[in-house]
Design a protein around this motif. Structure first.
Motif, PDB file in Angstrom:
ATOM      1  N   ALA A  89     -10.649  33.198 -22.619  1.00 41.76           N
ATOM      2  CA  ALA A  89      -9.507  33.996 -22.350  1.00 41.76           C
ATOM      3  C   ALA A  89      -8.521  33.316 -21.466  1.00 41.76           C
ATOM      4  CB  ALA A  89     -10.086  35.378 -21.967  1.00 41.76           C
ATOM      5  N   ARG A  90      -9.017  32.508 -20.646  1.00 43.30           N
ATOM      6  CA  ARG A  90      -8.152  31.750 -19.442  1.00 43.30           C
ATOM      7  C   ARG A  90      -7.507  30.638 -20.061  1.00 43.30           C
ATOM      8  NH1 ARG A  90     -12.008  30.367 -14.861  1.00 43.30           N
ATOM      9  NH2 ARG A  90     -10.406  29.544 -13.701  1.00 43.30           N
ATOM     10  N   LEU A  91      -8.056  30.304 -20.964  1.00 40.82           N
ATOM     11  CA  LEU A  91      -7.391  28.767 -21.504  1.00 40.82           C
ATOM     12  C   LEU A  91      -5.887  29.059 -21.888  1.00 40.82           C
ATOM     13  CD1 LEU A  91     -10.335  27.415 -23.898  1.00 40.82           C
ATOM     14  CD2 LEU A  91      -9.526  26.713 -21.647  1.00 40.82           C
ATOM     15  N   GLU A  92      -5.051  28.102 -21.491  1.00 37.59           N
ATOM     16  CA  GLU A  92      -3.644  28.009 -22.010  1.00 37.59           C
ATOM     17  C   GLU A  92      -3.524  26.532 -22.674  1.00 37.59           C
ATOM     18  OE1 GLU A  92      -1.227  30.285 -21.385  1.00 37.59           O
ATOM     19  OE2 GLU A  92      -2.283  31.752 -20.201  1.00 37.59           O
ATOM     20  N   ALA A  93      -4.421  26.137 -23.375  1.00 38.84           N
ATOM     21  CA  ALA A  93      -4.316  24.868 -24.018  1.00 38.84           C
ATOM     22  C   ALA A  93      -4.547  25.135 -25.377  1.00 38.84           C
ATOM     23  CB  ALA A  93      -5.143  23.926 -23.544  1.00 38.84           C
ATOM     24  N   PRO A  94      -3.968  24.342 -26.309  1.00 37.55           N
ATOM     25  CA  PRO A  94      -4.346  24.422 -27.755  1.00 37.55           C
ATOM     26  C   PRO A  94      -5.417  23.524 -28.197  1.00 37.55           C
ATOM     27  CG  PRO A  94      -2.172  23.179 -27.422  1.00 37.55           C
ATOM     28  CD  PRO A  94      -2.727  23.531 -26.343  1.00 37.55           C
TER      29      PRO A  94
ATOM     30  N   GLY B 195      -6.859  29.967 -32.211  1.00 40.72           N
ATOM     31  CA  GLY B 195      -6.116  29.083 -32.687  1.00 40.72           C
ATOM     32  C   GLY B 195      -6.427  27.861 -31.610  1.00 40.72           C
ATOM     33  N   ILE B 196      -7.389  27.574 -31.124  1.00 39.96           N
ATOM     34  CA  ILE B 196      -7.699  26.392 -30.206  1.00 39.96           C
ATOM     35  C   ILE B 196      -8.636  25.453 -31.118  1.00 39.96           C
ATOM     36  CG2 ILE B 196      -8.705  25.838 -28.149  1.00 39.96           C
ATOM     37  CD1 ILE B 196      -8.063  28.465 -26.961  1.00 39.96           C
ATOM     38  N   LEU B 197      -8.018  24.150 -30.970  1.00 39.05           N
ATOM     39  CA  LEU B 197      -8.779  23.232 -31.572  1.00 39.05           C
ATOM     40  C   LEU B 197      -9.837  22.776 -30.948  1.00 39.05           C
ATOM     41  CD1 LEU B 197      -8.985  21.355 -34.373  1.00 39.05           C
ATOM     42  CD2 LEU B 197      -7.823  19.434 -32.915  1.00 39.05           C
ATOM     43  N   TYR B 198     -11.275  22.670 -31.229  1.00 32.77           N
ATOM     44  CA  TYR B 198     -12.172  22.378 -30.575  1.00 32.77           C
ATOM     45  C   TYR B 198     -12.975  21.068 -31.123  1.00 32.77           C
ATOM     46  CZ  TYR B 198     -16.890  22.557 -28.563  1.00 32.77           C
ATOM     47  OH  TYR B 198     -18.208  22.213 -27.937  1.00 32.77           O
ATOM     48  N   ALA B 199     -13.396  20.411 -30.270  1.00 35.59           N
ATOM     49  CA  ALA B 199     -14.008  18.993 -30.545  1.00 35.59           C
ATOM     50  C   ALA B 199     -15.382  19.179 -30.042  1.00 35.59           C
ATOM     51  CB  ALA B 199     -13.379  17.916 -29.716  1.00 35.59           C
ATOM     52  N   PRO B 200     -16.338  19.294 -31.084  1.00 36.11           N
ATOM     53  CA  PRO B 200     -17.855  19.516 -30.834  1.00 36.11           C
ATOM     54  C   PRO B 200     -18.230  18.588 -29.833  1.00 36.11           C
ATOM     55  CG  PRO B 200     -17.424  20.143 -33.208  1.00 36.11           C
ATOM     56  CD  PRO B 200     -15.957  19.462 -32.786  1.00 36.11           C
ATOM     57  N   ASP B 201     -18.849  19.004 -28.762  1.00 39.84           N
ATOM     58  CA  ASP B 201     -19.379  18.185 -27.592  1.00 39.84           C
ATOM     59  C   ASP B 201     -20.181  16.873 -28.020  1.00 39.84           C
ATOM     60  OD1 ASP B 201     -21.135  19.778 -28.112  1.00 39.84           O
ATOM     61  OD2 ASP B 201     -21.014  20.847 -26.227  1.00 39.84           O
ATOM     62  N   TYR B 202     -21.089  17.226 -28.864  1.00 34.54           N
ATOM     63  CA  TYR B 202     -22.086  16.314 -28.991  1.00 34.54           C
ATOM     64  C   TYR B 202     -21.574  15.038 -30.108  1.00 34.54           C
ATOM     65  CZ  TYR B 202     -23.430  18.856 -33.306  1.00 34.54           C
ATOM     66  OH  TYR B 202     -23.327  19.461 -34.419  1.00 34.54           O
TER      67      TYR B 202
ATOM     68  N   GLU C 236     -12.092  14.232 -37.526  1.00 35.00           N
ATOM     69  CA  GLU C 236     -11.094  14.438 -38.304  1.00 35.00           C
ATOM     70  C   GLU C 236     -11.868  15.323 -39.764  1.00 35.00           C
ATOM     71  OE1 GLU C 236      -8.063  14.521 -37.980  1.00 35.00           O
ATOM     72  OE2 GLU C 236      -7.519  15.113 -39.885  1.00 35.00           O
ATOM     73  N   GLU C 237     -13.025  14.708 -39.981  1.00 34.31           N
ATOM     74  CA  GLU C 237     -13.643  15.170 -41.149  1.00 34.31           C
ATOM     75  C   GLU C 237     -13.999  16.635 -40.633  1.00 34.31           C
ATOM     76  OE1 GLU C 237     -17.955  14.090 -43.673  1.00 34.31           O
ATOM     77  OE2 GLU C 237     -16.784  12.536 -42.084  1.00 34.31           O
ATOM     78  N   ILE C 238     -14.629  17.009 -39.653  1.00 35.29           N
ATOM     79  CA  ILE C 238     -14.977  18.131 -39.218  1.00 35.29           C
ATOM     80  C   ILE C 238     -13.972  19.115 -39.084  1.00 35.29           C
ATOM     81  CG2 ILE C 238     -15.895  19.530 -37.155  1.00 35.29           C
ATOM     82  CD1 ILE C 238     -17.518  16.862 -36.486  1.00 35.29           C
ATOM     83  N   TRP C 239     -12.816  18.666 -38.523  1.00 32.28           N
ATOM     84  CA  TRP C 239     -11.641  19.742 -38.487  1.00 32.28           C
ATOM     85  C   TRP C 239     -10.935  19.965 -39.910  1.00 32.28           C
ATOM     86  CZ3 TRP C 239      -9.861  15.923 -34.282  1.00 32.28           C
ATOM     87  CH2 TRP C 239     -10.364  16.347 -32.791  1.00 32.28           C
ATOM     88  N   CYS C 240     -11.081  19.036 -40.717  1.00 38.39           N
ATOM     89  CA  CYS C 240     -10.366  19.273 -41.963  1.00 38.39           C
ATOM     90  C   CYS C 240     -11.179  20.270 -42.799  1.00 38.39           C
ATOM     91  CB  CYS C 240     -10.411  18.035 -42.551  1.00 38.39           C
ATOM     92  SG  CYS C 240      -8.978  17.023 -42.250  1.00 38.39           S
ATOM     93  N   GLU C 241     -12.609  20.162 -42.683  1.00 33.31           N
ATOM     94  CA  GLU C 241     -13.501  20.875 -43.593  1.00 33.31           C
ATOM     95  C   GLU C 241     -13.244  22.481 -42.745  1.00 33.31           C
ATOM     96  OE1 GLU C 241     -16.256  20.469 -45.540  1.00 33.31           O
ATOM     97  OE2 GLU C 241     -16.987  22.341 -45.260  1.00 33.31           O
ATOM     98  N   SER C 242     -13.240  22.465 -41.447  1.00 35.08           N
ATOM     99  CA  SER C 242     -13.099  23.684 -40.759  1.00 35.08           C
ATOM    100  C   SER C 242     -11.735  24.428 -41.229  1.00 35.08           C
ATOM    101  CB  SER C 242     -13.112  23.508 -39.079  1.00 35.08           C
ATOM    102  OG  SER C 242     -12.671  24.653 -38.579  1.00 35.08           O
TER     103      SER C 242
END
Ligand code: NAD
Length: 354
Positions: free
Chosen positions: A252-257, A280-287, A327-333
């Protein structure tokens, strides 16, 4: 008593071994989640658990995480993890490390260990006195792979942030892109230095305020208090300190896309990935984004076992593949509407035959 294998963290792990050596005082758990792609690889954690059930939970969760991480990094390794249950004084003796080394050796190569929280390079050298199934040992020379994984992890995160900025903001350059970095230790500090070379604007925070301040001065960045970093209005929030920071309040606090950083297990609960996507926040899976270090230590291990020198350029080449996977993950998402963490989990599960 409920059956152990019905516990929520048990995911059909191939082996869960309790190691007790009364002579040295060693109590440890070695968990092998999957050896489908190769020996179960993952570090040893030395930690005091007031409730030993938490040690079991850690071993189960972390070994599964290693299966996913190694698979998504394209490494011929499965997932494993060990925890040594420390006493309240964190007593660690040479005999204890030797007994742990013997337990790793007895698994005959099904498990390959390395450093994790509470275990130093010197401890691993001691373990390596009893077994060859060890990675993350010191290496000599700048052109050799291996040694401290921090800089390699940072390199992968830097590439991943560039990819995220491209994907979400349509920018090819980091010049002027504002990144807020939580934690300025080995990984966060390395990420900050790489971003700074490309002209990114940096806001830094660390619970050791002097550490963040010194880095900000070196890189011409700014600092904020560690409790304010998650709400900085910026382009990228990069968590490089603790896990489980992406909970209801944190999101809730995040102000970053974009959220892209190296901390392990950033999502407090499974549904928080969906919550990020809904905002609407793009997340890069940590692992996926933080695999640079494991790529380095694994190649070091595989080369050592073949008796060959390990070329650092091969490590760099494989780390440079991290953005392609993201990129593959985000496109699939984007296409499926399924959040990026779930897409990554499904890809990893497919790779390990689950
Ligand atoms: P580190 O100990 O060198 O650095 C962590 C930094 O975070 C420290 O400077 C610490 O003071 C700071 N910190 C702790 N709590 C904080 C808070 N609440 N707010 C702001 N700062 C805080 O550790 P590291 O090796 O840089 O690892 C950082 C994270 O990356 C960890 O989650 C680790 O599990 C993960 N990770 C590290 C590697 C690696 O190669 N080192 C690889 C994969 C994942």
């Amino acid at each position: 008593m409920t059956a152990f294998w019905t516990e929520p963290d048990y995911d059909d792990h191939e082996l869960v071994q309790l190691v007790r050596d009364p002579k040295s005082g060693l109590t440890a758990i070695i968990a092998l989640h999957s050896t489908h792609l190769g020996p179960g690889a993952g570090g040893t954690r030395f930690w005091h658990y007031p409730d030993p059930r938490d040690a079991m939970r850690d071993a189960l969760r972390l070994s599964r995480g290693m299966s996913y991480k190694n698979a998504m990094a394209g490494l011929p390794m499965g997932g494993g993890k060990a925890v040594i249950l420390a006493d309240a004084n964190r007593t660690k003796t040479p005999d204890m490390l030797a007994a742990f080394g013997d337990a790793v050796e007895a698994l005959g190569g099904r498990y390959v260990t390395a450093e994790d929280v509470g275990i130093s390079e010197a401890d691993m050298v001691a373990v390596a006195g009893r077994t060859d199934y060890v990675s993350g040992l010191p290496v000599e020379g700048d052109d050799a792979a291996g040694g401290d994984p921090g800089p390699f992890t940072a390199m992968g995160i830097y590439h991943g942030i560039k990819a995220a900025v491209q994907h979400k903001l349509g920018k090819d350059s980091l010049d002027g892109v504002h990144v807020a970095i939580q934690g300025t230790g080995s990984v966060g500090g390395g990420v900050a230095r790489l971003l700074s070379r490309d002209g990114a604007k940096l806001t830094l925070a660390d619970i050791h305020e002097d550490r963040a301040a010194a880095l900000a001065e070196e890189l011409d960045g700014e600092t904020v208090g560690h409790d304010a970093i998650m709400s900085v209005a910026c382009d990228v929030f990069s968590p490089n300190a603790l896990g489980a920071i992406l909970d209801d309040a944190g999101i809730a606090r995040l102000e970053a896309p974009i959220v892209a950083g190296g901390a392990n297990n950033q999502l407090a609960r499974a549904h928080h990935g969906k919550q990020l996507a809904e905002r609407g926040i793009l997340y890069a899976p940590d692992y996926v984004i933080n695999a640079g270090g494991i790529i380095s230590v694994t190649l070091e291990y595989l080369c050592r076992h073949k008796g060959e020198p390990c070329d650092i350029n091969e490590v760099r080449k494989r780390i440079a593949q991290i953005p392609g996977r993201l990129e593959e993950i985000w496109c699939e998402s984007d296409d499926s509407g399924v959040s990026s963490d779930v897409v990554a989990d499904r890809m990893a599960q497919k790779l390990i035959g689950r």
